[in-house]
Write an enzyme that holds these catalytic residues in place. Sequence first.
Site, mmCIF file in Angstrom:
data_model
loop_
_atom_site.group_PDB
_atom_site.id
_atom_site.type_symbol
_atom_site.label_atom_id
_atom_site.label_comp_id
_atom_site.label_asym_id
_atom_site.label_seq_id
_atom_site.Cartn_x
_atom_site.Cartn_y
_atom_site.Cartn_z
ATOM 1 N N LYS A 135 0.842 -1.214 0.000
ATOM 2 C CA LYS A 135 0.000 0.000 0.000
ATOM 3 C C LYS A 135 0.872 1.256 0.000
ATOM 4 O O LYS A 135 0.829 2.068 0.930
ATOM 5 C CB LYS A 135 -0.944 -0.031 1.203
ATOM 6 C CG LYS A 135 -1.913 -1.205 1.150
ATOM 7 C CD LYS A 135 -2.771 -1.330 2.399
ATOM 8 C CE LYS A 135 -3.686 -2.558 2.276
ATOM 9 N NZ LYS A 135 -4.542 -2.749 3.466
ATOM 10 N N ASP A 218 -5.659 -12.350 9.225
ATOM 11 C CA ASP A 218 -6.165 -11.050 8.802
ATOM 12 C C ASP A 218 -7.360 -10.608 9.629
ATOM 13 O O ASP A 218 -8.339 -11.342 9.775
ATOM 14 C CB ASP A 218 -6.559 -11.113 7.325
ATOM 15 C CG ASP A 218 -6.832 -9.726 6.777
ATOM 16 O OD1 ASP A 218 -6.086 -8.789 7.117
ATOM 17 O OD2 ASP A 218 -7.797 -9.579 6.012
#
Lengths: 282, 282, 282, 282, 282, 282
Positions: A135, A218
Amino acid sequence: MFELAPQNLVPIISQALIEDQGSGDITTEAIVDRALVARGNFLAKKELVLAGWPVVVEVFRFLSQCISSEVLFDEGETIVKGAVIGRIQGPAYLLLAGERVALNFLQRLCGIATYTRRLVQAVEGTGVGILDTRKTTPGLRLLEKYAVRVGGGVNHRFGLYDGVLIKENHVTAAGGIKRAVQQARSKVGHLHKIEIEISNMQELEEALQVGVEVVLLDNMNPEDVRESVARIQGKAVVEVSGGIDLRNIRNYAVSGVDFISIGALTHSIKAADISLELEIAL
Amino acid sequence: MFELAPQNLVPIISQALIEDQGSGDITTEAIVDRALVARGNFLAKKELVLAGWPVVVEVFRFLSQCISSEVLFDEGETIVKGAVIGRIQGPAYLLLAGERVALNFLQRLCGIATYTRRLVQAVEGTGVGILDTRKTTPGLRLLEKYAVRVGGGVNHRFGLYDGVLIKENHVTAAGGIKRAVQQARSKVGHLHKIEIEISNMQELEEALQVGVEVVLLDNMNPEDVRESVARIQGKAVVEVSGGIDLRNIRNYAVSGVDFISIGALTHSIKAADISLELEIAL
Amino acid sequence: MFELAPQNLVPIISQALIEDQGSGDITTEAIVDRALVARGNFLAKKELVLAGWPVVVEVFRFLSQCISSEVLFDEGETIVKGAVIGRIQGPAYLLLAGERVALNFLQRLCGIATYTRRLVQAVEGTGVGILDTRKTTPGLRLLEKYAVRVGGGVNHRFGLYDGVLIKENHVTAAGGIKRAVQQARSKVGHLHKIEIEISNMQELEEALQVGVEVVLLDNMNPEDVRESVARIQGKAVVEVSGGIDLRNIRNYAVSGVDFISIGALTHSIKAADISLELEIAL
Amino acid sequence: MFELAPQNLVPIISQALIEDQGSGDITTEAIVDRALVARGNFLAKKELVLAGWPVVVEVFRFLSQCISSEVLFDEGETIVKGAVIGRIQGPAYLLLAGERVALNFLQRLCGIATYTRRLVQAVEGTGVGILDTRKTTPGLRLLEKYAVRVGGGVNHRFGLYDGVLIKENHVTAAGGIKRAVQQARSKVGHLHKIEIEISNMQELEEALQVGVEVVLLDNMNPEDVRESVARIQGKAVVEVSGGIDLRNIRNYAVSGVDFISIGALTHSIKAADISLELEIAL
Amino acid sequence: MFELAPQNLVPIISQALIEDQGSGDITTEAIVDRALVARGNFLAKKELVLAGWPVVVEVFRFLSQCISSEVLFDEGETIVKGAVIGRIQGPAYLLLAGERVALNFLQRLCGIATYTRRLVQAVEGTGVGILDTRKTTPGLRLLEKYAVRVGGGVNHRFGLYDGVLIKENHVTAAGGIKRAVQQARSKVGHLHKIEIEISNMQELEEALQVGVEVVLLDNMNPEDVRESVARIQGKAVVEVSGGIDLRNIRNYAVSGVDFISIGALTHSIKAADISLELEIAL
Amino acid sequence: MFELAPQNLVPIISQALIEDQGSGDITTEAIVDRALVARGNFLAKKELVLAGWPVVVEVFRFLSQCISSEVLFDEGETIVKGAVIGRIQGPAYLLLAGERVALNFLQRLCGIATYTRRLVQAVEGTGVGILDTRKTTPGLRLLEKYAVRVGGGVNHRFGLYDGVLIKENHVTAAGGIKRAVQQARSKVGHLHKIEIEISNMQELEEALQVGVEVVLLDNMNPEDVRESVARIQGKAVVEVSGGIDLRNIRNYAVSGVDFISIGALTHSIKAADISLELEIAL
């Protein structure tokens, strides 16, 4: 440090300078005598971890070989508020030409290193590594990952090409965890380990059964992470991610995981507060 | 909108994709069948102002002409948490190839537009314009300034080439405000106004005497700003900057200035929280 | 297949066409009527394995959208001597403009696939994979590794960036096998396995003691390879390389190794014999 | 030598290094100390003709100005097996970074020069020139043709732009040899001679009648070549090509032709066997 | 002078050299010994104003660092017929390689400066500035506008991005002068003045009523210009253009306007007559 | 026509548009509604020979695929004053964006073709060809030579790479005409003729003795040219150059030469007078 090799820096520096200067700096060209020489001090206006000085050097070297520079700290050192980070000297109009671009790079990279350092300190003693993600700002990935490393973090894969990470969408597309892992194993080069994203215990079971080498937990809370680690029993490296920041990172770090990855490290950073102050050399 | 013309977008999109894909997406290539078609929904995971969807479209158009897209909101619209922003459809392996790059652009641009919008709302009714600066991410200036505009802000100059702003360093180099302004006036093209940075009343006096057209009050507190505005009496456009954020912006906005410029709009933004969820089309 | 995406092909195709056409094809421009339409058959003048037809298509698509093409075989299929591989149709002067460049790509890629196929057949039944190396033609690595895969081979790492291979020079520089492996393990990302080059039994012992995951046996004869495999006992993946060709590959393949890597696959290949024959369409 | 000018070399060297290094050499970065200085010897592992050392120099100069080099032979000299060709010295991690790319260039160019030399020796005393063709590796034409010249060969045209060669397809398109030649003569610049490809005596007659300046006898056996030469009687320069290699070239060379062109010179070459051996400098 | 910074010059110089040299200078490579050193004198064959010597320097610096140069005049100086402008010295084959490209740049830029100077002299004493336009040679705008400045002219906007000029077509598209100016005022940045093209008195009235800051009187005769200036009464800066050349410029200059813009300054210039004469250094 | 292939045009068109638009057309963006559609007529304001319409088409195609165009004349046709050359239709803001760049190309190319046509007409009936030179605008050589051809001229060599022309400086460097020609003959490819520049009868004698194929008579008066032609007796092609323009070209043309070359054809051309008039489509 490969990211800082001129052949890597010159294109983005050139692009940034073109973006800023276009057909020329009309203010400086009208006002500043070409013969005027100046010194410039880069000042840390708040405490920061230094990262990216070699980019500053290259920005000014790109503009002219008549600009000299010196830096007073090493990459990765903490610099207190008010300290001079480094200096440049040369024709005033060239220092003004590079000022904003140099600061735009330096403030961003120091911002990343500084935040990384805080996260690293927050997990101190646990042995956990702080990982970055993909990201990153388009065009700046190598530099941003460099700043993470300078801050004490560890780089996750650099792109889709150098590591296998099977995410939820891949599992959906492959028709299940087992098939996804088996496909990956049969086709991927013999130097790669296989990591898979897991969001609950059932998926974890499945993944362990096909023998993945790395597991990414996650968006789990610290309790579920702890339970997962217990289940894994060291049979896979464990990475955890999702909604983790300075306030809650310690909770995750003590749960037994190996790595914590943080997207905000590169996508939501506060620029370090740095200014360049010129003085005319006599 | 010029910034979004393909000739401007393609180079940075291409660069971002190369950065991410390098020699290929080894996970997807191993796992995902080339014939598989998927749909992807871009989800707003927190409230945001939309900016940059055309970049998303171009990312996928760059990858293949077989990918279709639709967007459910206009640029600049506020989107509530949980809403679908837009959709893409095409070969699953190509959606996966573009996912991260598209999100990296979109999250940054929405982040900028969202924060700009908040600042604009904070000064509502005062007639004050929110300006950006040149403190942008290297390589992304046009896009970031576009996002500021989408959020309701106003663009300051795009670079050193399209506007005259005499800063403290220029005054030092020129040997005084008067000389700096006169030099600028005599050399700069007949279509430019002259702006000068001022940090105290004495400098302001001097600037007004040589008749500058725009004054930038730098790092003053609201009281000093108010006093300066009173002194200026409409003889120059007034911009103020330095240490202004959501908490104190209203104090400045009601002091009679025309514009407030905020570097953090582009250098310290929080990425908007957006995810792409794929579902396999049957 | 990522290597064949237009964004990857267009730069090298463009470069190759510029190299060949410079300021224009003076022969064709003088002689061939622009309105003349022709058909062209690509003929296999010797038996070959097809690889690279998509590059041919892209060469002509780059020149004009008025050129159509069809191919009669799949990538990887064996084509007998004398067969037509595929056809193009369009303005004669454009077919002539692209002919040599298209053939230069196609003949090289088919040459690689054809030789790879022979090596694969030579090890049939042993379960051994044929690996390529980084000894590729500057600028063509992705395409050449693609051709290896089409021929039935397996790709080793694509470059220095996506796999860890500790060679003799690294060991020298690090001061021994143990230190080299330990350094690598502590610094390299958590998704990489570690491979080390070994040239005798003593080095092998040392490598096994520090637990490397992959061993490259370099320049050993088949007997030494056999002995090494026996010593390794499945504790590491085994690759062998150095002086191996069609005549002796079977000896190595039956020695129990997992992979054989062959530099000649990409650095000393014979171009496949292919011609383009034009006929004027009426 | 124009091909070796930095402006020509830098783009392909840069491309080759990017291709190999991508986001960085993970092995070397993990293992090799940045302060370590090394010497490297380029060793001829088999006899070869040297070509391309200036490319090696430029590869390392591109990486850093801290790397020095020296070469022990001139371009075109024969180097015996086991000899050191040249040396480089500098930071070990940079020598390792450039090693493979430098070798990939050098081995290919030496391979071409070495094979050219053998062909030249095979026709010694006949006065025949060995020509290359346009069957070169995409992107490397200038360098490959340079290597041919270094080996003692002669360059045919560099591309479609600098010489007129009417091939069979052009004749078909133009509607006959006579029309093709006349068209060429009337349109092509006044500095070009006209060459035409001929495959039988009838075509040769036609070509001689319209007065072509150069004749290319394609795919004829030595007897037919001899007969053609007798018919031409010195009225045109004679080039012969098609299926000629080391075994049969002498037969063609003694038939009275002026040039023999060989596609394999650049499309089917065996890389010269060269290695780089590093030693740590103390 | 920003236009002359290497990063701006190198791309166009590189392009011009590639265009001229392609695969190499076959004449010089065949004839001129690489070891031969020469001196070259640039001769003014007619009187001219010097502009562009730094481009000449950069052309040869691009070719090699072994070429030295000196110039005998400053940019903007008038040079009489027959005088030596400057000298270069270095390897003869490199001087020959750069000769034509260097002259092509220098002759064009001196041509522009020379014609600008004549126009400037023709309006001497009137205080009128001679402006250029955007009618420049594609790819050379910065350099051509530099030459105008060297000749004593003043630069109008550099492109569509750095100045507001509302032309007839904009008025048509906006639906009237008033709306066009109001739109511009509300959307354009706070540092820009607004200029509008006017072709008769009625349009002028309308423009003055909405308070434009600069007026461009297009294609008017001197009498109408005089009348317009009288009407404007110093409320706007006045530029005049259209059909003005050396013969009639004085008539316009004495009519009270501030600027006269001349497209021919860059689109219809006569190259200055300059030659390069080499002498072999002993 | 190779020069007009998109791959050749796009780079220079892109460069010209970037140069003009920079960060955007601030006037049009403020004033012109994006939905507004317009038609534009290209008007010949003086008589001209059309050359370069395909470049105009490509400029607008580059901007958008929504712009259509039609042309009313063929390249090379004479267009009378006042006639419409061609039309474009599409979004008004895009027509305005491309207007100046399209005109800058078109006016220059038509200017070249128009002047070439006049020279061609001036030598009508003599069989003499009008040649261009390498004195072209940096970056535009292919297009300018195309315009010469469209005007009826003949192209000399395109650069240093595709033709041998031994000039005075080469003779000096080689040490005499004889040596220069012999060197050239022995090293230059077998498809090139050799041309030499000659400035007096003695040099001509020398050149004829070594059998050059083309002679360039430089800076001679018509009488000397006539005498030279008589001496040459058809043994070489004859080109003449130096100080020739419309007024004296006929004198040279009737002297028996084959070609006259004119540098001014590309270095000192008057742009054709063309305007684009927009009308809003309803």
